[in-house]
Scaffold this motif. Sequence first.
Motif, PDB file in Angstrom:
ATOM      1  N   ASP A  57       0.832  -1.209   0.000  1.00  0.00           N
ATOM      2  CA  ASP A  57       0.000   0.000   0.000  1.00  0.00           C
ATOM      3  C   ASP A  57       0.868   1.261   0.000  1.00  0.00           C
ATOM      4  O   ASP A  57       0.605   2.208  -0.752  1.00  0.00           O
ATOM      5  CB  ASP A  57      -0.932   0.031   1.218  1.00  0.00           C
ATOM      6  CG  ASP A  57      -2.033  -1.004   1.149  1.00  0.00           C
ATOM      7  OD1 ASP A  57      -2.287  -1.544   0.041  1.00  0.00           O
ATOM      8  OD2 ASP A  57      -2.632  -1.285   2.203  1.00  0.00           O
ATOM      9  N   ASN A  58       1.888   1.289   0.840  1.00  0.00           N
ATOM     10  CA  ASN A  58       2.791   2.451   0.897  1.00  0.00           C
ATOM     11  C   ASN A  58       3.512   2.658  -0.426  1.00  0.00           C
ATOM     12  O   ASN A  58       3.656   3.787  -0.898  1.00  0.00           O
ATOM     13  CB  ASN A  58       3.806   2.291   2.023  1.00  0.00           C
ATOM     14  CG  ASN A  58       3.196   2.420   3.394  1.00  0.00           C
ATOM     15  OD1 ASN A  58       2.114   2.972   3.557  1.00  0.00           O
ATOM     16  ND2 ASN A  58       3.872   1.880   4.382  1.00  0.00           N
ATOM     17  N   THR A  61       1.061   4.034  -3.028  1.00  0.00           N
ATOM     18  CA  THR A  61       0.724   5.429  -2.702  1.00  0.00           C
ATOM     19  C   THR A  61       1.854   6.367  -3.089  1.00  0.00           C
ATOM     20  O   THR A  61       1.624   7.408  -3.727  1.00  0.00           O
ATOM     21  CB  THR A  61       0.416   5.556  -1.196  1.00  0.00           C
ATOM     22  OG1 THR A  61      -0.693   4.726  -0.882  1.00  0.00           O
ATOM     23  CG2 THR A  61       0.101   7.004  -0.843  1.00  0.00           C
TER      24      THR A  61
END
Length: 65
Positions: A57-58, A61
Motif C-alpha cells: 500500500d505504501n 501510494t
Amino acid sequence: MKYMSKFKRNASHPYSLITPDTPLAELAEFLRHNIFALVTDYERKFVLAVATSQDLDNFVTRRGT
C-alpha cells in the motif's frame, strides 16, 4: 516449537515465487491470503526483502498509481 505464521498452500501451486519482477497484482493477491511475502532472487538462494500488505500500500501510494 510452534510456528508464528504459515502460508496457505494451493494443491496446484505449493508455493509462489515472489521476485522483484513479480507483478504488483500477483503480489497483492498473494498478500490477500498470507501475512507476508518473502521476496527472493530467481534461484531462491537469497531473501531480498520481506513484504506485507502495508508495504505494498505504501509503495503504490508513493508511486502515485
